[in-house]
Scaffold this motif. Structure first.
Motif, PDB file in Angstrom:
ATOM      1  N   GLN A  89       2.192  14.775   9.617  1.00 19.13           N
ATOM      2  CA  GLN A  89       1.728  14.585   8.019  1.00 19.13           C
ATOM      3  C   GLN A  89       1.177  16.028   7.338  1.00 19.13           C
ATOM      4  OE1 GLN A  89       2.029  12.642   6.056  1.00 19.13           O
ATOM      5  NE2 GLN A  89       1.419  10.829   6.998  1.00 19.13           N
ATOM      6  N   ASN A  94       6.104  12.292   5.788  1.00 18.11           N
ATOM      7  CA  ASN A  94       5.511  11.153   6.034  1.00 18.11           C
ATOM      8  C   ASN A  94       4.714  10.435   7.451  1.00 18.11           C
ATOM      9  OD1 ASN A  94       2.635   9.638   4.877  1.00 18.11           O
ATOM     10  ND2 ASN A  94       4.056   8.611   2.957  1.00 18.11           N
ATOM     11  N   ALA A  95       4.834  10.446   8.042  1.00 17.10           N
ATOM     12  CA  ALA A  95       5.090  10.014   9.362  1.00 17.10           C
ATOM     13  C   ALA A  95       3.721   8.485   9.522  1.00 17.10           C
ATOM     14  CB  ALA A  95       4.664  10.827  10.758  1.00 17.10           C
ATOM     15  N   ASP A 102       3.479  -3.469  16.780  1.00 12.99           N
ATOM     16  CA  ASP A 102       3.158  -3.939  15.435  1.00 12.99           C
ATOM     17  C   ASP A 102       4.903  -4.140  14.524  1.00 12.99           C
ATOM     18  OD1 ASP A 102       1.052  -2.044  15.448  1.00 12.99           O
ATOM     19  OD2 ASP A 102       1.920  -0.202  16.621  1.00 12.99           O
TER      20      ASP A 102
ATOM     21  N   ASN B  94       0.341 -11.287  11.820  1.00 13.45           N
ATOM     22  CA  ASN B  94       1.963 -10.226  11.663  1.00 13.45           C
ATOM     23  C   ASN B  94       0.272  -8.800  11.675  1.00 13.45           C
ATOM     24  OD1 ASN B  94       3.513  -8.545  11.362  1.00 13.45           O
ATOM     25  ND2 ASN B  94       4.586  -9.008   9.918  1.00 13.45           N
ATOM     26  N   ALA B  95       0.513  -8.131  12.102  1.00 16.69           N
ATOM     27  CA  ALA B  95      -0.814  -7.131  12.460  1.00 16.69           C
ATOM     28  C   ALA B  95       0.239  -5.834  12.455  1.00 16.69           C
ATOM     29  CB  ALA B  95      -1.462  -7.167  13.585  1.00 16.69           C
ATOM     30  N   ILE B  96      -0.362  -4.909  11.892  1.00 17.64           N
ATOM     31  CA  ILE B  96       0.257  -3.276  12.253  1.00 17.64           C
ATOM     32  C   ILE B  96      -1.213  -2.001  12.796  1.00 17.64           C
ATOM     33  CG2 ILE B  96       0.686  -2.563   9.400  1.00 17.64           C
ATOM     34  CD1 ILE B  96       2.214  -0.580  10.069  1.00 17.64           C
ATOM     35  N   GLY B  97      -0.819  -1.699  13.907  1.00 19.87           N
ATOM     36  CA  GLY B  97      -2.389  -0.166  13.900  1.00 19.87           C
ATOM     37  C   GLY B  97      -1.943   0.936  13.608  1.00 19.87           C
ATOM     38  N   LEU B  98      -2.680   1.004  12.733  1.00 19.32           N
ATOM     39  CA  LEU B  98      -2.978   2.049  12.640  1.00 19.32           C
ATOM     40  C   LEU B  98      -4.019   3.524  12.697  1.00 19.32           C
ATOM     41  CD1 LEU B  98      -1.462   1.367   9.068  1.00 19.32           C
ATOM     42  CD2 LEU B  98      -0.178   2.231  10.862  1.00 19.32           C
ATOM     43  N   ASP B 102      -1.739   8.019  10.207  1.00 20.69           N
ATOM     44  CA  ASP B 102      -0.603   7.545   9.949  1.00 20.69           C
ATOM     45  C   ASP B 102      -0.078   6.867   8.027  1.00 20.69           C
ATOM     46  OD1 ASP B 102      -0.065   7.139  12.501  1.00 20.69           O
ATOM     47  OD2 ASP B 102      -1.693   5.993  12.580  1.00 20.69           O
ATOM     48  N   GLY B 103       0.142   7.114   7.354  1.00 24.76           N
ATOM     49  CA  GLY B 103       0.495   6.922   5.940  1.00 24.76           C
ATOM     50  C   GLY B 103      -0.557   7.910   5.250  1.00 24.76           C
ATOM     51  N   LYS B 104      -1.048   9.461   6.195  1.00 27.79           N
ATOM     52  CA  LYS B 104      -2.319   9.700   5.602  1.00 27.79           C
ATOM     53  C   LYS B 104      -3.031   8.784   4.723  1.00 27.79           C
ATOM     54  CE  LYS B 104      -1.111  14.636   3.981  1.00 27.79           C
ATOM     55  NZ  LYS B 104      -0.891  15.529   3.207  1.00 27.79           N
ATOM     56  N   PHE B 133      -1.098   2.886   0.136  1.00 29.76           N
ATOM     57  CA  PHE B 133      -0.562   2.722   0.884  1.00 29.76           C
ATOM     58  C   PHE B 133      -0.888   1.381   1.795  1.00 29.76           C
ATOM     59  CE2 PHE B 133      -0.915   3.379   5.821  1.00 29.76           C
ATOM     60  CZ  PHE B 133       0.000   3.754   6.544  1.00 29.76           C
ATOM     61  N   THR B 136       0.766  -1.025   0.101  1.00 27.10           N
ATOM     62  CA  THR B 136       2.307  -1.132   0.377  1.00 27.10           C
ATOM     63  C   THR B 136       2.377  -3.045   1.664  1.00 27.10           C
ATOM     64  OG1 THR B 136       2.476   0.922  -0.231  1.00 27.10           O
ATOM     65  CG2 THR B 136       4.506  -0.550   1.249  1.00 27.10           C
ATOM     66  N   LEU B 137       1.804  -1.792   2.413  1.00 27.98           N
ATOM     67  CA  LEU B 137       1.771  -2.765   4.211  1.00 27.98           C
ATOM     68  C   LEU B 137       1.171  -4.617   3.582  1.00 27.98           C
ATOM     69  CD1 LEU B 137      -0.473  -0.513   6.257  1.00 27.98           C
ATOM     70  CD2 LEU B 137       2.337  -0.655   5.980  1.00 27.98           C
ATOM     71  N   ALA B 140       3.531  -6.457   1.856  1.00 28.52           N
ATOM     72  CA  ALA B 140       4.201  -6.505   2.902  1.00 28.52           C
ATOM     73  C   ALA B 140       4.497  -8.294   3.482  1.00 28.52           C
ATOM     74  CB  ALA B 140       5.217  -5.756   3.400  1.00 28.52           C
ATOM     75  N   LEU B 142       1.431  -7.815   6.104  1.00 22.66           N
ATOM     76  CA  LEU B 142       1.430  -7.200   7.356  1.00 22.66           C
ATOM     77  C   LEU B 142       0.052  -6.999   6.893  1.00 22.66           C
ATOM     78  CD1 LEU B 142       3.580  -4.195   7.154  1.00 22.66           C
ATOM     79  CD2 LEU B 142       3.864  -5.551   8.969  1.00 22.66           C
TER      80      LEU B 142
END
Lengths: 262, 262
Positions: A89, A94-95, A102, B94-98, B102-104, B133, B136-137, B140, B142
């Motif tokens: 970043q 944009n990681a 996940d 449908n989890a996504i850990g951040l 991540d994605g700023k 961001f 968007t998730l 989708a 998430l």
């Protein structure tokens, strides 16, 4: 067809800030859609020592018991993954850092117990890479950074080799993207003479791979690496390159110029 | 306007599998868009002991030095985050850990040194939550699971209180979603009598908050929690509820039925 670059970064590079920093700058500078897959290097082993978690081996094979899985989840899924994301970043990339759990990104099955119970080790299922999810992220301008952890509905998190993750992701994405798979490590490529950095073998196919094995030029860990690379190529990945992390931009343009395997 | 539920789960619940499992099942069962924000409980402290990393305090305030930041990144960003994601996936969510890098997702500034240098502690920037961001998730399908780590372009990862992350995310998202913020902890709510679980105060506003402080009913850690909650309410969050993790479905329907703060 859009293009995609999948880069696997080896453990030795992660352990060495002098190699890691220029590599990450170079990765951040690559044009277009890209995915980074990382292992953890020796950080997990060192952290394990400090925590009194020692790697167990049966018949020379490493076993992932519950304590080791927790260690890997912490170190690879947390420390290494998030530090890579933060540096990328800062370099303008944009990681987004992810494990196989996940978005159910990488479905695996716990390795079947035959002679050896490997513990919490996952083999990626056929069709187990959630390419739709990765596509959603890529199309939103995000660059996934993948830790070597897969997921099973029945078991949860599982330990999966980073080379395998890179190969499976590249294979799955190759139906939707012209996909390049690049393995970055500390050497300039597959060397004919291990002591001679200039002895890189420029191209390897199924026939020359067999010959190189017979000659003993390719041995040990390089055999599964190349065997996986050729399998990925056969499964639709457009090109596979193995080379030095610091040379990443050259490895990418090498593919473009010479159209290796094209 | 679509609705969104932001749930903050407290450390005591994370430490207690008997409370955590039913909470995660309940969270997975909630309809619609939702975000989970977690701290780490005592796992980081225990892991720190084992690693010889001790929390440092100056004038009663905890300092996040580099070793502590690494510990938090490992334990909160890796171990806790990925284990929560895996259990939620197993429960059909449908989890996504951040992390904030991540994605700023959560931009922060390192806390300015006045009397005390808090180390790697981040204060969320005005407009620092990347709602696009997160949107968007969510769109989708998430469900983001957020570790208490923020990000700064100049410093990298930073340690930020999970209550603050939850509040800032809820505030930022409330322009796009009818947002409920739910703080789940081990008690049934804000209690008039700490020894009496049945003494939950049903509703608190700016006026009653002042009165409760004067009476000494609300004290210590509950003051910043409620003060933040009221600030979030003033900034557009539709409702804020504080209650027991196990009662999550009831807390959600409480809001729907009584339209608290609506």
């Amino acid at each position: 067809m859009k293009s995609l670059i999948v880069v696997k970064i080896g453990g030795h590079v992660i352990d060495n800030p002098g190699q890691l920093q220029p590599f990450l700058q170079a990765f951040a500078g690559l044009e277009g859609a890209k995915i980074l897959v990382h292992g953890g290097g020796s950080i997990a082993t060192r952290m394990g020592h400090r925590l009194g978690i020692e790697s167990k081996y049966v018949g020379g094979r490493r076993i992932t018991d519950e304590a080791s899985l927790e260690l890997i989840t912490m170190v690879y899924g947390g420390l290494v993954n998030k530090q890579l994301v933060a540096v990328l970043q800062q370099a303008g990339c944009n990681a987004i850092g992810l494990s196989g759990a996940d978005g159910k990104m990488i479905l695996a099955e716990r390795r079947v117990v035959k002679d050896v119970d490997y513990g919490f080790v996952g083999d990626v299922q056929a069709g187990g890479v959630n390419q739709r999810f990765l596509q959603t992220l890529l199309e939103a301008g995000l660059q996934p950074v993948l830790a070597p952890l897969s997921y099973s509905d029945s078991v949860g998190l599982l330990n999966t080799n980073a080379d395998t993750i890179a190969q499976e992701v590249a294979k799955a994405m190759s139906s939707y993207y012209a996909t390049q798979l690049i393995y970055c490590f500390e050497k300039a490529g597959v060397l004919r003479d291990q002591l001679e950095e200039g002895s890189v073998i420029p191209q390897i196919d199924e026939v020359s791979f067999l010959q190189l094995q017979q000659e003993g030029v390719v041995a040990d860990g390089m055999i599964p690496k190349l065997s996986n690379a050729l399998a990925a190529r056969a499964a639709g990945v457009q090109s596979i390159v193995i080379g030095k992390a610091a040379d990443l931009p050259e490895l990418v343009s090498l593919v473009k110029e010479h159209k290796y395997y094209d």
